[in-house]
Design a protein around this motif. Structure first.
Motif, PDB file in Angstrom:
ATOM      1  N   LEU A 434       8.374  13.902 -24.100  1.00 51.61           N
ATOM      2  CA  LEU A 434       8.006  12.622 -24.708  1.00 51.61           C
ATOM      3  C   LEU A 434       6.844  11.945 -23.986  1.00 51.61           C
ATOM      4  CD1 LEU A 434      11.570  11.173 -25.413  1.00 51.61           C
ATOM      5  CD2 LEU A 434       9.990  12.226 -27.044  1.00 51.61           C
ATOM      6  N   GLY A 435       6.370  12.515 -22.896  1.00 49.11           N
ATOM      7  CA  GLY A 435       5.224  11.943 -22.193  1.00 49.11           C
ATOM      8  C   GLY A 435       5.537  11.373 -20.828  1.00 49.11           C
ATOM      9  N   ILE A 436       6.797  11.481 -20.375  1.00 52.35           N
ATOM     10  CA  ILE A 436       7.181  11.019 -19.039  1.00 52.35           C
ATOM     11  C   ILE A 436       6.922  12.168 -18.068  1.00 52.35           C
ATOM     12  CG2 ILE A 436       9.076  10.067 -17.662  1.00 52.35           C
ATOM     13  CD1 ILE A 436      10.363   9.391 -20.465  1.00 52.35           C
ATOM     14  N   TYR A 437       6.422  11.871 -16.883  1.00 50.93           N
ATOM     15  CA  TYR A 437       5.941  12.932 -15.993  1.00 50.93           C
ATOM     16  C   TYR A 437       7.066  13.663 -15.255  1.00 50.93           C
ATOM     17  CZ  TYR A 437       1.301  11.023 -16.815  1.00 50.93           C
ATOM     18  OH  TYR A 437       0.139  10.599 -17.406  1.00 50.93           O
ATOM     19  N   THR A 438       8.064  14.110 -15.999  1.00 54.76           N
ATOM     20  CA  THR A 438       9.069  14.987 -15.404  1.00 54.76           C
ATOM     21  C   THR A 438       8.642  16.436 -15.656  1.00 54.76           C
ATOM     22  OG1 THR A 438      10.421  14.972 -17.405  1.00 54.76           O
ATOM     23  CG2 THR A 438      10.875  13.266 -15.760  1.00 54.76           C
ATOM     24  N   LEU A 439       9.477  17.385 -15.276  1.00 54.90           N
ATOM     25  CA  LEU A 439       9.089  18.787 -15.401  1.00 54.90           C
ATOM     26  C   LEU A 439       8.795  19.186 -16.840  1.00 54.90           C
ATOM     27  CD1 LEU A 439      11.592  20.280 -12.818  1.00 54.90           C
ATOM     28  CD2 LEU A 439       9.106  20.555 -12.747  1.00 54.90           C
ATOM     29  N   GLY A 440       9.497  18.590 -17.789  1.00 56.45           N
ATOM     30  CA  GLY A 440       9.257  18.907 -19.189  1.00 56.45           C
ATOM     31  C   GLY A 440       7.859  18.559 -19.649  1.00 56.45           C
ATOM     32  N   PHE A 441       7.258  17.534 -19.064  1.00 51.94           N
ATOM     33  CA  PHE A 441       5.887  17.164 -19.416  1.00 51.94           C
ATOM     34  C   PHE A 441       4.926  18.296 -19.093  1.00 51.94           C
ATOM     35  CE2 PHE A 441       1.770  15.547 -17.994  1.00 51.94           C
ATOM     36  CZ  PHE A 441       1.347  14.846 -19.112  1.00 51.94           C
ATOM     37  N   TYR A 442       5.096  18.892 -17.915  1.00 53.75           N
ATOM     38  CA  TYR A 442       4.197  19.967 -17.497  1.00 53.75           C
ATOM     39  C   TYR A 442       4.483  21.260 -18.271  1.00 53.75           C
ATOM     40  CZ  TYR A 442       3.154  16.689 -13.785  1.00 53.75           C
ATOM     41  OH  TYR A 442       2.768  15.569 -13.090  1.00 53.75           O
ATOM     42  N   VAL A 443       5.743  21.469 -18.645  1.00 57.67           N
ATOM     43  CA  VAL A 443       6.061  22.622 -19.501  1.00 57.67           C
ATOM     44  C   VAL A 443       5.373  22.470 -20.851  1.00 57.67           C
ATOM     45  CG1 VAL A 443       7.905  23.823 -20.729  1.00 57.67           C
ATOM     46  CG2 VAL A 443       8.254  23.102 -18.363  1.00 57.67           C
ATOM     47  N   ASP A 444       5.516  21.299 -21.453  1.00 61.34           N
ATOM     48  CA  ASP A 444       4.918  21.059 -22.759  1.00 61.34           C
ATOM     49  C   ASP A 444       3.391  21.138 -22.695  1.00 61.34           C
ATOM     50  OD1 ASP A 444       5.303  20.332 -25.558  1.00 61.34           O
ATOM     51  OD2 ASP A 444       4.357  18.436 -25.027  1.00 61.34           O
ATOM     52  N   SER A 445       2.808  20.602 -21.626  1.00 61.26           N
ATOM     53  CA  SER A 445       1.350  20.656 -21.469  1.00 61.26           C
ATOM     54  C   SER A 445       0.866  22.098 -21.367  1.00 61.26           C
ATOM     55  CB  SER A 445       0.925  19.865 -20.227  1.00 61.26           C
ATOM     56  OG  SER A 445       1.273  18.506 -20.348  1.00 61.26           O
ATOM     57  N   ALA A 446       1.602  22.922 -20.610  1.00 63.92           N
ATOM     58  CA  ALA A 446       1.209  24.330 -20.479  1.00 63.92           C
ATOM     59  C   ALA A 446       1.289  25.047 -21.821  1.00 63.92           C
ATOM     60  CB  ALA A 446       2.102  25.021 -19.445  1.00 63.92           C
ATOM     61  N   ILE A 447       2.314  24.741 -22.619  1.00 64.63           N
ATOM     62  CA  ILE A 447       2.438  25.368 -23.932  1.00 64.63           C
ATOM     63  C   ILE A 447       1.312  24.910 -24.854  1.00 64.63           C
ATOM     64  CG2 ILE A 447       3.869  25.450 -26.016  1.00 64.63           C
ATOM     65  CD1 ILE A 447       6.313  25.471 -24.217  1.00 64.63           C
ATOM     66  N   GLN A 448       0.982  23.621 -24.800  1.00 63.06           N
ATOM     67  CA  GLN A 448      -0.110  23.114 -25.630  1.00 63.06           C
ATOM     68  C   GLN A 448      -1.433  23.774 -25.263  1.00 63.06           C
ATOM     69  OE1 GLN A 448       0.381  21.143 -28.240  1.00 63.06           O
ATOM     70  NE2 GLN A 448       2.567  21.081 -27.780  1.00 63.06           N
ATOM     71  N   ASN A 449      -1.603  24.121 -24.002  1.00 66.78           N
ATOM     72  CA  ASN A 449      -2.828  24.782 -23.540  1.00 66.78           C
ATOM     73  C   ASN A 449      -2.754  26.304 -23.634  1.00 66.78           C
ATOM     74  OD1 ASN A 449      -4.067  22.324 -22.847  1.00 66.78           O
ATOM     75  ND2 ASN A 449      -3.031  22.298 -20.849  1.00 66.78           N
ATOM     76  N   ILE A 450      -1.703  26.803 -24.310  1.00 65.04           N
ATOM     77  CA  ILE A 450      -1.483  28.246 -24.507  1.00 65.04           C
ATOM     78  C   ILE A 450      -1.437  28.962 -23.154  1.00 65.04           C
ATOM     79  CG2 ILE A 450      -2.087  30.190 -25.999  1.00 65.04           C
ATOM     80  CD1 ILE A 450      -3.929  28.439 -27.544  1.00 65.04           C
ATOM     81  N   GLN A 451      -0.749  28.360 -22.207  1.00 61.34           N
ATOM     82  CA  GLN A 451      -0.514  28.969 -20.891  1.00 61.34           C
ATOM     83  C   GLN A 451       0.981  29.269 -20.786  1.00 61.34           C
ATOM     84  OE1 GLN A 451      -2.212  25.688 -18.572  1.00 61.34           O
ATOM     85  NE2 GLN A 451      -3.949  26.993 -18.021  1.00 61.34           N
ATOM     86  N   PHE A 452       1.431  30.254 -21.554  1.00 63.23           N
ATOM     87  CA  PHE A 452       2.857  30.529 -21.644  1.00 63.23           C
ATOM     88  C   PHE A 452       3.415  31.069 -20.329  1.00 63.23           C
ATOM     89  CE2 PHE A 452       1.401  31.362 -26.137  1.00 63.23           C
ATOM     90  CZ  PHE A 452       1.767  30.109 -26.600  1.00 63.23           C
ATOM     91  N   ASP A 453       2.580  31.762 -19.551  1.00 63.06           N
ATOM     92  CA  ASP A 453       3.039  32.248 -18.258  1.00 63.06           C
ATOM     93  C   ASP A 453       3.362  31.085 -17.332  1.00 63.06           C
ATOM     94  OD1 ASP A 453       0.388  31.475 -18.265  1.00 63.06           O
ATOM     95  OD2 ASP A 453      -0.260  32.998 -16.827  1.00 63.06           O
ATOM     96  N   ARG A 454       2.506  30.081 -17.366  1.00 59.27           N
ATOM     97  CA  ARG A 454       2.725  28.870 -16.554  1.00 59.27           C
ATOM     98  C   ARG A 454       3.962  28.112 -17.026  1.00 59.27           C
ATOM     99  NH1 ARG A 454      -1.773  26.837 -13.723  1.00 59.27           N
ATOM    100  NH2 ARG A 454      -1.398  24.802 -12.703  1.00 59.27           N
ATOM    101  N   ALA A 455       4.103  27.985 -18.349  1.00 57.29           N
ATOM    102  CA  ALA A 455       5.247  27.262 -18.914  1.00 57.29           C
ATOM    103  C   ALA A 455       6.563  27.953 -18.562  1.00 57.29           C
ATOM    104  CB  ALA A 455       5.097  27.156 -20.428  1.00 57.29           C
ATOM    105  N   LEU A 456       6.594  29.278 -18.681  1.00 62.06           N
ATOM    106  CA  LEU A 456       7.831  29.996 -18.390  1.00 62.06           C
ATOM    107  C   LEU A 456       8.213  29.870 -16.923  1.00 62.06           C
ATOM    108  CD1 LEU A 456       9.995  31.759 -19.713  1.00 62.06           C
ATOM    109  CD2 LEU A 456       8.683  33.765 -19.010  1.00 62.06           C
ATOM    110  N   LEU A 457       7.224  29.905 -16.033  1.00 59.54           N
ATOM    111  CA  LEU A 457       7.512  29.737 -14.604  1.00 59.54           C
ATOM    112  C   LEU A 457       8.101  28.357 -14.333  1.00 59.54           C
ATOM    113  CD1 LEU A 457       7.363  30.830 -11.710  1.00 59.54           C
ATOM    114  CD2 LEU A 457       5.032  29.915 -11.574  1.00 59.54           C
ATOM    115  N   LEU A 458       7.568  27.331 -14.978  1.00 58.65           N
ATOM    116  CA  LEU A 458       8.091  25.976 -14.790  1.00 58.65           C
ATOM    117  C   LEU A 458       9.498  25.835 -15.374  1.00 58.65           C
ATOM    118  CD1 LEU A 458       4.845  23.946 -15.595  1.00 58.65           C
ATOM    119  CD2 LEU A 458       5.971  24.135 -13.370  1.00 58.65           C
TER     120      LEU A 458
END
Length: 488
Positions: A434-458
């Motif tokens: 939802l935009g709060i800077y918890t771990l889910g924010f960085y997971v969602d950002s990585a997915i939006q940037n098509i960095q699935f390797d980064r998202a999966l690690l997070l």
């Protein structure tokens, strides 16, 4: 044992929460939050049940996803419960249940797309881990003595089915029904990532300022949860389970080439895909840790600890609303309605609503987590308080609350609170979408940037964090001799 250790532990957690509150971002950035809040409550008291023709379909699909996902989770969870004594099974179940349903949905969306299989597996996989753990504990608590009375030629499976399962059958059914209620909440929030459940239409209504339409959706969802004992009848369960897959919808066809590419390329760390070797991999891991994992971890922990303590405060303040020792039948009914609303509203939905009204900060997430979990604990503690017998000369009012009931209920209350700790951590991480800077924010950002390797690690890092919190919670409950799994 005296209450001193429990009080000392409580004060430590209170101090941590106060310290976290001092560094948390709890600002209200909306221009006129009270006007928006008033419009929302006006929409709740003036719901428009006929403005959206697809509302019935959204509810049916919400129920269908819940039934199919929970049914699969219960089936495979029961089978895994039989092998739960194996360490590999325990670790596997712990890992899959530590990943939130929305994280699973985000993973499956990348290769299944908006197909019903995405929503079904997003619920079924973590619920399998949860069911396996709880079912195994229930089976382990059965009395083995009846099995010894059977003839020696009786096989192990027949002995298990005829002696152990009947002993805990009622508990298994009750817990599965409770999990179905949880599955309905999980199904609803899957709409926020695009699946055709209630959350999808709720988000659309809020984004357009259609509060009466959103209010109608929420009210129908509350009615759906509150009336579970009326429509969830055991003779009808086979019919529900058979019919549910036909109400999931069609979605888009699965492109199996995307599935292959996801597992063979997308989730492979970028340095390894580009041939940069171990040196490049170490640099990449350090970058993920410094720029994403550590900031996300810090905000997740701060928000979790503040929400945990506030949940406890709300629970202690609200349980008298449904206790027979404080109020009459009419007021208790009102208290039950309020707590049903609090515990039936998914944290994600409530946080989303408050974010629209107050603006982006930690405050909407803290309040949403505290209200939901505080409502659950208050409901359970209030029910337990009504079973206690008081002396004829017991004090009334605040004296009854502070000197009679709270000391007798505090250990059960603390067990429930620590039991919710790991759950609050899971929800805190996912609220980052939802935009709060918890771990889910960085997971969602990585997915939006098509960095699935980064998202999966997070996501893996988030799961490990939940496992650590779960272990710490169990250790504290063991040292304080609190009940390991509240029987509610």
């Amino acid at each position: 044992m005296t209450l001193a250790p429990t009080l000392r532990t409580s004060l430590i957690f209170l101090a941590i929460a106060l310290a976290g509150l001092m560094v948390a971002d709890i600002s209200i950035t909306a221009i006129n939050p009270w006007r928006d809040l008033g419009r929302f409550f006006l929409g709740m008291v003036t719901p428009d049940f006929f403005s959206y023709q697809g509302l019935a379909t959204a509810l049916l699909r919400t129920v269908a996803f819940a039934f199919v996902g929970v049914s699969l989770g219960a089936t495979f969870g029961f089978l895994l419960a039989l092998a739960f004594r194996w360490r590999a099974v325990r670790m596997g179940c712990a890992f899959v249940r530590a990943i939130h349903e929305l994280f699973w949905a985000l993973i499956f969306l990348q290769f299944f797309g908006f197909h019903p299989l995405t929503g079904v597996l997003a619920i079924a996989i973590p619920y399998t881990g949860i069911f396996a753990k709880v079912y195994s504990e229930m089976l382990d608590e059965t009395d083995p003595e009846p099995g010894r009375t059977l003839p020696p030629a009786t096989g192990a499976w027949l002995t298990f089915l005829y002696t152990r399962v009947p002993q805990c059958w009622q508990q298994l059914c009750s817990y599965t029904a409770y999990r179905l209620e949880c599955g309905l909440r999980s199904s609803a929030i899957l709409g926020f990532v695009g699946l055709p459940t209630l959350g999808f239409y709720l988000e659309a209504s809020f984004s357009q300022g259609l509060y009466s339409e959103a209010g109608a959706m929420l009210i129908l969802f509350y009615v759906l949860i509150a009336t579970i004992p009326l429509w969830l009848r055991r003779p009808l369960l086979p019919a529900y389970i058979v019919a549910a897959p036909f109400f999931l919808g069609d979605g888009f066809p699965i492109v199996w080439g995307n599935v292959t590419r996801f597992f063979t390329s997308d989730i492979v760390p970028a340095p390894l895909r580009h041939g940069e070797g171990m040196d490049g991999l170490l640099v990449w891991l350090a970058d993920v840790a410094v720029s994403d994992a550590l900031p996300g971890l810090w905000h997740t922990l701060v928000l979790t600890q503040v929400a945990l303590v506030l949940s406890g405060i709300i629970a202690l303040g609200c349980f008298p609303l449904i206790s027979k020792h404080f109020t009459g039948p009419v007021r208790r009914t009102g208290g039950h309605v309020m707590l049903v609303i609090l515990r039936s509203t998914p944290e994600y939905v409530l946080a989303y609503i408050l974010l629209q009204l107050w603006g982006p900060s930690m405050l909407p997430a803290i309040v949403a987590l505290a209200l939901h979990n505080g409502g659950i604990i208050a409901h359970l503690v209030g029910r337990q308080s009504s079973t206690l017998q008081l002396r004829p000369d017991a004090p009334r009012g605040f004296g009854r609350y502070s000197y009679e009931l709270v000391p007798r209920l505090y250990r059960s209350f603390l067990a429930l609170l620590f039991y919710r700790w790991e759950i609050i951590m899971r929800e805190t991480a996912i609220l980052g979408i939802l935009g709060i800077y918890t771990l889910g924010f960085y997971v969602d950002s990585a997915i939006q940037n098509i960095q699935f390797d980064r998202a999966l690690l997070l996501i893996v890092f988030t799961a490990l964090l939940n496992l650590v919190i779960d272990k710490l919670s169990r250790t504290i409950r063991a040292r304080l001799a609190l009940q390991t799994l509240p029987t509610c």
